[in-house]
Design a protein around this motif. Structure first.
Motif, PDB file in Angstrom:
ATOM      1  N   VAL A  56     -48.597  59.238  16.727  1.00  0.00           N
ATOM      2  CA  VAL A  56     -48.243  58.319  15.627  1.00  0.00           C
ATOM      3  C   VAL A  56     -47.968  59.050  14.317  1.00  0.00           C
ATOM      4  O   VAL A  56     -47.240  58.559  13.469  1.00  0.00           O
ATOM      5  N   ALA A  57     -48.565  60.230  14.154  1.00  0.00           N
ATOM      6  CA  ALA A  57     -48.470  60.922  12.869  1.00  0.00           C
ATOM      7  C   ALA A  57     -47.329  61.927  12.817  1.00  0.00           C
ATOM      8  O   ALA A  57     -47.092  62.538  11.781  1.00  0.00           O
ATOM      9  N   GLU A  59     -43.765  63.250  12.255  1.00  0.00           N
ATOM     10  CA  GLU A  59     -42.868  62.710  11.241  1.00  0.00           C
ATOM     11  C   GLU A  59     -41.399  63.071  11.459  1.00  0.00           C
ATOM     12  O   GLU A  59     -40.528  62.212  11.533  1.00  0.00           O
ATOM     13  N   ALA A 138     -36.188  57.871  10.366  1.00  0.00           N
ATOM     14  CA  ALA A 138     -36.604  58.212   9.000  1.00  0.00           C
ATOM     15  C   ALA A 138     -37.590  59.379   9.091  1.00  0.00           C
ATOM     16  O   ALA A 138     -37.287  60.388   9.734  1.00  0.00           O
ATOM     17  N   LYS A 140     -40.814  58.802  10.202  1.00  0.00           N
ATOM     18  CA  LYS A 140     -41.924  58.252  10.976  1.00  0.00           C
ATOM     19  C   LYS A 140     -41.543  58.264  12.458  1.00  0.00           C
ATOM     20  O   LYS A 140     -41.773  57.296  13.188  1.00  0.00           O
ATOM     21  N   PHE A 143     -44.442  57.796  14.968  1.00  0.00           N
ATOM     22  CA  PHE A 143     -44.902  56.405  14.897  1.00  0.00           C
ATOM     23  C   PHE A 143     -43.978  55.499  15.709  1.00  0.00           C
ATOM     24  O   PHE A 143     -44.436  54.684  16.522  1.00  0.00           O
ATOM     25  N   LEU A 252     -49.937  66.146   6.700  1.00  0.00           N
ATOM     26  CA  LEU A 252     -48.629  66.726   7.014  1.00  0.00           C
ATOM     27  C   LEU A 252     -47.535  66.224   6.072  1.00  0.00           C
ATOM     28  O   LEU A 252     -47.371  65.022   5.862  1.00  0.00           O
TER      29      LEU A 252
END
Lengths: 595, 252
Positions: A56-57, A59, A138, A140, A143, A252
């Motif tokens: 989820v984290a 990026e 983007a 994310k 995520f 991060l």
């Protein structure tokens, strides 16, 4: 009523495949099996609800060759050279050929990839990649990948979830992995899940270090479980420091910032990377140049700037500046909205107006449970994929955006291969011994709750471990400090059974789980430190300051394999690297780069 | 981490089903710095003062959705809420409202997760597209139509804020209805009709009374209240169209 002596419950279920971990790799594996083999029963076991997993984290994005000017061979070369030739080249070839398909599959499942004006998925530049091939949503990406996978997994009745079940042991019969034993966290009862095959997808072990980008759950459980059952960990000395994270917390700040054109400057406002073989200074992002150099080189450059006194002081330690101001508010809002939110929330900086202070933090476990190209480990019936695994594609330095792609490609691979294994070995061995094993294991785990009060404090041991790793096995290493780290870790390991818990209950006892986790984390830390001490050369993320500052292909173009026997320090052995077509050469970036 | 030299008192609502009949409140004093979050305080308590305190947390960066708590009565992510804003204290932390408490600050989230599959939160196509056909085309403008609703991290703060959910646990609730709207608004999706029964049901959008607390507490600007309103419009249209069909003798 006494609370400590009641017999813990032990439930038991049977499944075809048990998957441990519900992040990107585990979910990919589960969906692949459910699609291909709707009749197989799949247990997806995770200590957190799947969408809390650390995928989820992530990026910045996920690599996959799509543009006409790009090619699989280029992705292969970038990855192998980026990993300083310690990559399994057959695995890399297998990998690069499948990345784009996985991105398209996710698109079909609804992943909101960012788009170009023509409506096709956009790609961005990433460090060490010779062209833009990083798909992104983007900033994310992880995520959106995780939520897309999780929501898609809800379509398949064959996937039975065991959310918030903590796996503390493997069931092994006659050398074959036959399931796991887990704690149902809410009740504190035990649950034995017997299976024809088990897939480890538990993520990395970044919490081994004090300052890291990782979630609290990244305690190396899967690696520790494999070690205890005699399965080797490969290339553990290669720990990735991400060059741009927030000082102190280590949160991060994506490489995607630099992919979009951000600059790194020192206290004099100087773009220092040009002094580290990454120039010339360019104003627009250029592949493999300046801020788009690989992570190991950028983190090492920070260290030198710090030694030279050219970093900026912050309340949480030295930093350099990540400048996004010249990108403009609109581009930041479109491409880097989460970074904007993080910077404002956690350091009070609006990146459209001021630089973000950043420094390197431990980010990624490049080694892991040794597997072959099919994700099979040395133990029949045990598979591993994602960050907990070492399938061999990262070598001595992983390129950003290869890990999200990896967990999709090899997650799927693990699912399909584990399913085939189950179908090929159906009906073999009804584990009567397994029930006894599960009972013994549950009793050992329960023993934590009956320990006398007044012992050592869990958090103090953990802090000593993370400090030893941070000080002894960092960006630059030497024998003296690594030896000290190894000694500290051995002592801590001996001290584990002198910990007392404040919480002796069973219901949602996270202190109990933390104690078991610390056992895993310490074993992983020992393997990292010993593998690092034994590698008497400098390569990729493993850089030494003592007499071994040079790469030594004659002695060390080999994978390390760490094994643990009870009561002994880790044993380190070596394994040949599978080099199929790209002979070892020099890594070149900036003006010197060769495709 | 820099622990700082200021101190603040924190009151925590504790409950352990193995020993408590009723929740009890405990007070802890923690050090803090300018950038210390409520989560940092909870971790400090757990590590140094009382290891028996249970709470969920993971990413520390407001993206995993694990660490929602009531902080001075407001549903908040504890990693994204800072102690400095509550000085001189004390501040009061409880488990998220409207969910059964398992232990201390840990709630049973089944009220959300069990309903999730009913909303069919996946891309539905009349015909599944082959890999060889490549990605769908979707313009940046089309993508923008579900950008906010796809940002939901399932932290459930909106459920803790929603008075309707507090009274009617069967209500689908803000995040779930936002998720339905996320897929319905996706240009690649053809599943709106399959999701209408859930939206139209008594516990669907019409249970919402437009209080708007959900959007006020959302840490990700999902704006579930606006999404529910768009759903209500769809539901009304759906109802009206069916009424027309029946009126013209077109019922199935």
């Amino acid at each position: 009523m006494t609370r400590f002596d009641h017999r813990p419950s032990l439930e038991s279920t049977r499944h075809d495949v048990v998957i441990v971990g519900g992040g990107g790799a585990g979910l990919s594996a589960a969906i692949a099996i459910a699609e291909q083999h709707p009749d197989l029963s799949i247990a997806l076991v995770s200590k957190v609800v799947p969408m809390r997993s650390h995928t989820v984290a992530a990026e910045g994005g996920a690599a996959g060759v799509v543009s006409a000017s790009d090619g699989l061979d280029l992705h292969f070369r970038d990855t192998v050279a980026g990993g300083e030739w310690l990559c399994d080249q057959a695995a890399v070839d297998h990998f690069v050929a499948r990345c784009a398909d996985e991105m398209v599959r996710l698109e079909h499942w609804g992943c909101p990839w960012s788009r170009g004006a023509d409506g096709s998925p956009a790609v961005r530049n990433f460090g060490g990649m010779s062209t833009a091939r990083t798909w992104f949503a983007a900033d994310k990406t992880g995520f959106h990948i995780l939520h897309t996978l999780f929501q898609t997994s809800l379509r398949f009745p064959g996937i039975q979830r065991f959310d918030e079940y903590f796996v503390h042991d493997l069931l092994v019969d006659d050398g074959r992995c036959r399931g796991v034993v887990a704690i149902d966290i809410a009740s504190g009862g035990f649950h034995a899940l017997q299976a024809g095959a088990v897939i480890m997808a538990t993520g990395g072990a970044g919490r081994v270090y004090r300052q890291n980008t990782n979630a609290g759950i990244l305690t190396g459980d899967g690696l520790g479980l494999a070690l205890r059952h005699g399965v080797a960990l490969r290339d553990m000395e290669f720990v990735q420091f991400h060059p741009t994270t927030l000082p102190g917390s280590g949160l991060l700040i994506t490489e995607g910032c630099r992919g979009e054109g951000a600059y790194l400057t020192n206290r004099h406002g100087y773009r220092y990377l040009q002094d580290y073989g990454l120039g010339p200074e360019v104003s627009e992002p250029a592949p493999k140049t300046m801020e788009l150099g690989p992570r190991d080189r950028l983190s090492q450059a920070f260290w030198h700037e710090q030694q030279a006194g050219r970093t900026v002081d912050t309340p949480n330690g030295p930093a350099v500046h990540l400048e996004l101001m010249h990108l403009g508010r609109r581009k930041i809002a479109e491409r880097l909205p989460f970074i904007s939110e993080l910077a404002k929330t956690f350091v009070g900086v609006d990146p459209a107006r001021a630089p973000i202070p950043v420094c390197p933090s431990v980010h990624y476990t490049m080694g892991g449970i040794a597997t072959d190209i099919t994700t099979a480990t040395a133990m029949p019936g045990l598979y591993a994929c994602g960050e907990c695994a070492s399938v061999g594609i990262h070598g001595a330095n992983r390129l950003g955006s290869n890990s999200l792609a990896e967990l999709l490609v090899f997650g799927r691979e693990a699912g399909l291969n584990a399913a085939s294994f189950v179908l090929d070995h159906a009906g073999q061995g009804e584990g009567t011994a397994l029930a006894a094993q599960a009972r013994d294991s549950a009793a050992r785990a329960s023993a934590w709750l009956a320990r006398p009060a007044g012992g050592l404090r869990l958090a103090e041991l953990r802090e000593q471990m993370t400090t030893a790793m941070q000080d002894g096995v960092g960006i630059y290493r030497d024998a003296e400090r690594m030896v000290a780290a190894c000694e500290t870790l051995e002592n801590l390991s001996q001290s584990l059974d002198r910990i007392s818990l404040d919480d002796r209950g069973r219901c949602f006892n996270t202190e109990w789980l933390s104690a078991i986790e610390l056992g895993f984390t310490l074993d992983v830390a020992r393997c990292i430190a010993h593998a690092a001490l034994n590698r008497k050369e400098s390569r990729g993320a493993h850089q030494r300051l003592d007499e071994y500052t040079q790469r030594d292909d004659d002695q060390f173009l080999r994978h390390s394999l760490a094994k643990l026997a009870p009561g002994q320090p880790p044993q380190i052995h070596y394994q040949a690297v599978n080099i199929t077509r790209l002979a070892p050469g020099e890594r070149r970036y900036g003006a010197e780069q060769t495709p | 981490m820099n622990r700082g030299n200021r101190q603040i008192d924190i009151l925590i609502s504790r409950y352990d089903p193995e020993r408590d009949d009723q929740p009890r409140t405990e007070r802890y004093t923690v050090p803090y710095a300018h950038d210390s979050s409520v989560l940092d305080a909870l971790l400090y308590i757990k590590d140094h003062l009382d290891g028996s305190l249970s709470f969920r947390w993971s990413c520390r960066m407001a993206i995993c959705g694990s660490c929602g708590k009531m902080i001075n009565g407001v549903p908040s992510l504890s990693c994204k809420t800072f102690l400095r804003d509550y000085a001189p204290g004390p501040l009061y932390i409880e488990a998220l409202h409207h969910f059964p408490v398992i232990k201390d600050l840990v709630v049973d989230q089944a009220g959300f997760f069990d309903k999730l599959p009913e909303s069919r939160p996946w891309l539905i196509r009349d015909q599944e597209r082959a890999l060889a056909d490549g990605p769908h085309r979707q313009s940046p403008r089309q993508r923008a139509r579900f950008a906010s609703t796809s940002a939901c991290i399932n932290c459930l703060l909106c459920y803790a804020a929603c008075p309707q959910y507090g009274m009617k646990p069967d209500f689908a609730g803000p995040a779930l209805l936002a998720l339905v709207e996320r897929y319905n608004a996706d240009s690649r999706d053809q599943g709106k009709a399959e999701r209408m029964p859930m939206i139209n049901a008594e516990d669907g959008v019409w249970s919402c009374t437009l209080v708007g607390n959900c959007s006020a507490v959302c840490p990700k600007d999902v704006d579930p209240a606006a999404a529910i309103n768009r759903n209500k419009l769809e539901s009304a249209k759906d109802y009206f169209l069916r009424f027309l069909k029946i009126g013209s003798g077109g019922a199935e």
